[in-house]
Design a protein around this motif. Structure first.
Motif, short mmCIF file in Angstrom:
data_model
loop_
_atom_site.label_atom_id
_atom_site.label_comp_id
_atom_site.label_asym_id
_atom_site.label_seq_id
_atom_site.Cartn_x
_atom_site.Cartn_y
_atom_site.Cartn_z
N GLN A 30 42.30 30.94 32.85
CA GLN A 30 43.16 30.09 32.87
C GLN A 30 44.73 30.66 33.09
N ALA A 31 45.26 31.48 32.22
CA ALA A 31 46.29 32.26 32.47
C ALA A 31 46.50 32.89 33.67
N LEU A 32 45.50 33.52 34.33
CA LEU A 32 45.48 34.41 35.55
C LEU A 32 45.69 33.47 36.60
N ARG A 33 44.81 32.12 36.70
CA ARG A 33 45.10 31.20 37.62
C ARG A 33 46.45 30.32 37.74
N GLU A 34 47.10 30.45 36.56
CA GLU A 34 48.52 30.11 36.49
C GLU A 34 49.47 31.03 37.16
N ALA A 35 49.25 32.11 36.85
CA ALA A 35 50.13 33.15 37.30
C ALA A 35 50.05 33.62 38.93
N VAL A 36 48.73 33.41 39.59
CA VAL A 36 48.73 33.66 40.86
C VAL A 36 47.41 32.62 41.40
N PRO A 37 47.70 32.37 42.77
CA PRO A 37 46.54 31.43 43.19
C PRO A 37 45.22 31.93 43.11
N CYS A 38 44.41 31.24 42.58
CA CYS A 38 42.83 31.78 42.49
C CYS A 38 41.97 30.46 42.74
N GLU A 39 40.75 31.08 43.17
CA GLU A 39 39.62 30.22 43.11
C GLU A 39 38.63 30.83 42.44
N ILE A 40 37.64 30.01 41.71
CA ILE A 40 36.41 30.38 41.22
C ILE A 40 35.29 30.16 42.21
N VAL A 41 34.38 30.87 42.20
CA VAL A 41 33.23 30.72 43.30
C VAL A 41 32.05 31.13 42.50
N MET A 42 31.03 30.12 42.22
CA MET A 42 30.24 30.29 41.36
C MET A 42 28.55 30.22 41.97
N ALA A 43 27.69 30.89 41.79
CA ALA A 43 26.39 30.82 42.18
C ALA A 43 25.65 30.54 40.93
N ASP A 44 24.59 29.30 40.79
CA ASP A 44 23.84 28.97 39.74
C ASP A 44 22.29 29.69 40.24
#
Length: 680
Positions: A30-44
């Motif tokens: 969460q803190a990293l996403r607030e600091a820089v533009p991020c995306e989370i990509v997940m494979a189930d």
């Protein structure tokens, strides 16, 4: 939803049935996403435990990927859907540390970064909690996406990059191999071994794959087979032998240690001879060697191995030496707790090798707040050995150490465990038998219990040490005195002797000191075995005298009379009767002596052993055995008394007669058969 602008970082995760830890992982970004533009990509890859519902709340892209026994295939499928400039690969059982400053700085440099790939520190825990039970390694996890690199390897997949700088302040915590002996742990290792065996069939001489087989089979029956196979490849100098040889030999020592195999020393020698400069040898192998040398009482060898280990730990954390080693395998004993363990063991060995000064220096660097229970006990033992074998002033170090172990860091539970271990080590030196044993040892310069004198008033062992040393007792409540005296009985400190010493001569003027004499006397008579006649008689007199003086000082005079004595606690009432009984005995009135003991026993049956002892061993009662004529007279008088009401004046007249006085001790004995065989 996908971010509208290209993110700076894509965080890629594959998962299956990770409900235990997935949300923790995702929240950590969460803190990293607030600091820089991020995306989370997940494979189930096939979750059935609700993990997908957790992922849906955090992922920007979430898709299903049918599992094909190929980790690289799943990772690459995630990478294919990422749009970030950088890619960070994370496992579901990992979570990002709160210090993200270094990582953010690298990400913001973008094209100006010094490298296109970076390794990060991975802290592997052996329990499902953050504590000092961990081992660190380096993992290649951050990649500049424009390199176009792909993951390789069906398991333990990695990008094909030889060298990459390390972000040492960027930390991923990992507990995926905690509780490895659980059902889930066994299933995970079985899955890994199945994939690795297929890889090994393709590349039978690959030291990298053999090492992975060793690490996935730790604790399993066939682990040593892989270790020996790896050692043979190293001896044959197969490709990679210089890189993978040190961790293979290290595992030989660790596995022998765990399985208690006889060739442990052979593996230690092979590692030290072949790879003396490797951190795997200098840390993992040398710690194993120093511990076994200590157990085998080879103290000079323990010191030698320990010094190599401590020097290696300093090099590791200072960035000296082969730092790349952590990229090949985890250095198992690399956490600070192992250094603490080593210091305590080496210090103990130094004492045994007559080098207490070195032991003292080693202990000076040990912070009690960082110890676990076992370490606290070992440190206490070493400090005691220094104290008994030297004249060093241990006062300030003991006070500091005790304060540290009682400090609730990391929590109250750990502090309580440390204190318990400290106390268990401490109480072993207080028994009368141990103190006498110490006097037979030439190297003992002062009793071990005296180490704890500075803790008087701070904890029980300190106060007991003060009692044994004859020091003034710290201020205490009456109830606490009784508790302390009871503990002294359990420690077998020789409380009867202490009570007799305290009750001889002039009793103290101080009510506090007198109250303590009372506590000692009470505890002593309750614990006495009544096997030593001389000591028993002396103890009884001390008890009676001490209780008599104490009661007169502690209670108002109007309480201490027959009419009001019932107001006292049973033990105090017994003490009152006992003090009056001895006064009657000293006045020559044996009948009154027996009668008062009997009344005391009525109010406190617990003291029956003491009364039995006095009845059988009081010299004034030990005349010739009563004759048959006297026994018959006593029985006749008893029968006469039985015909009257106890309040009848005739009873008082009979008891005042010379005839009754001749047989009173037979009739008023404290219990059936105690003296003369007259039933009561």
């Amino acid at each position: 939803m996908r971010n509208k602008t290209r993110p700076l970082l894509s965080i890629g995760i594959i998962f299956k049935n990770e409900i235990r830890c997935l949300e923790r992982c995702l929240q950590s970004f969460q803190a990293l996403r607030e600091a820089v533009p991020c995306e989370i990509v997940m494979a189930d890859t096939g979750s059935t435990d609700g993990s997908r519902h957790v992922a849906e709340r955090y992922a920007d892209i979430l898709f299903d990927f049918p599992w094909t026994d190929d980790f690289s295939a799943a990772r690459n499928a995630v990478m294919d859907r990422c749009t970030g400039k950088w890619y960070l690969s994370v496992d579901a059982d990992e979570w990002l540390d709160g210090d993200i400053t270094e990582l953010v700085e690298i990400l913001r440099q973008a094209e100006k970064a010094e490298a296109t790939a970076y390794r990060v520190m991975i802290r592997n825990y052996v329990e499902f909690t953050i504590n000092d039970e961990f081992a660190e390694s380096m993992g290649l996890r951050l990649l500049w996406m424009d390199t176009g690199l792909r993951f390789l390897g069906t398991i333990h997949e990695i990008w094909p990059i030889r060298d990459a700088p390390v972000l040492r302040r960027t930390l991923l915590h990992h507990d995926g191999y905690a509780n490895a002996d659980s059902e889930a742990g066994h299933a995970k290792r079985a899955r890994n071994m199945a994939l690795l065996c297929k890889e090994l069939e393709k590349e039978p001489d690959s030291l990298k794959i053999v090492l992975q087989c060793i690490e996935s089979s730790r604790g399993m029956p066939d682990c040593m087979e892989y270790v020996r196979r790896g050692a043979d490849l190293v001896e044959a100098k197969k490709p990679g032998w210089e890189v993978f040889g040190p961790p293979v030999f290290r595992h030989g020592a660790l596995e022998c240690d765990e399985q208690k195999l006889p060739e442990l020393n052979e593996w230690i020698a092979r590692a030290e001879e072949t790879f003396p400069d490797s951190f795997f040898t200098r840390i993992d192998v040398m710690y194993t060697a120093l511990r076994h040398a200590w157990k085998d009482e080879q103290f000079s060898e323990c010191i030698r191995c320990g010094q190599i280990f401590l020097a290696a730990m300093l090099d590791l954390y200072a960035g000296r030496g082969d730092q790349e080693a952590q990229s090949y395998s985890t250095i198992v004993m690399s956490s600070p707790r192992w250094a603490v363990n080593a210091r305590v063991l080496i210090a103990n060995a130094c004492v045994r090798e007559n080098d207490p000064e070195q032991a003292w220096e080693l202990l000076a660097d040990v912070d009690g707040r960082k110890l676990n229970a076992a370490q606290a006990g070992s440190a206490a033992l070493t400090l005691r050995q220094i104290h008994t074998r030297t004249r060093m002033d241990t006062r300030e170090r003991l006070l500091q150490f005790y304060e540290q172990i009682c400090t609730p860091e990391p929590d109250e539970e750990q502090a309580a465990a440390r204190k318990k271990a400290f106390m268990q080590e401490a109480v072993s030196v207080f028994s009368e038998e141990y103190r006498q044993y110490e006097t037979t040892l030439d190297y003992i310069l002062r009793p071990a219990y005296t180490l704890f004198l500075p803790l008087a008033g701070k904890c029980e062992v300190g106060t007991i040490a003060a009692v044994l040393a004859g020091d003034e007792l710290p201020a205490m409540r009456l109830e606490d005195m009784d508790t302390l005296a009871g503990l002294m009985v359990r420690l077998d400190v020789g409380i009867a002797g202490l009570a007799i010493s305290a009750g001889k001569g002039s009793l103290p003027d101080s009510l506090h000191a007198l109250t303590w004499s009372r506590a000692l006397a009470l505890a002593a008579v309750r614990a006495e075995k009544w096997e030593d006649e001389a000591r028993g008689l002396e103890l009884c007199r001390v008890f009676a005298r001490t209780m008599g003086v104490f009661l007169m000082r502690y209670y108002a005079p109007e309480v201490l009379c027959e009419e009001n004595i019932a107001l006292l606690a049973p033990l105090f009432r017994f003490g009152w009767y006992c003090s009056h009984a001895f006064a009657a005995l000293d006045a020559g009135d044996t009948a009154e002596y027996v009668k008062l003991l009997h009344r005391g026993l009525e109010v406190n049956p617990e003291m029956k052993p003491m009364v039995e002892f006095l009845t059988e061993h009081t010299p004034q009662l030990q005349g010739p055995k009563p004759t048959g004529e006297l026994l018959a007279l006593a029985e006749k008088v008893r029968m006469m008394l039985a015909t009257y009401d106890p309040n009848d004046p005739a009873v008082a007249a009979l008891k005042a007669s010379p005839v009754y006085q001749r047989v009173a001790h037979l009739i008023e004995g404290p219990d059936t058969g105690l003296y003369g065989g007259i039933s009561q």
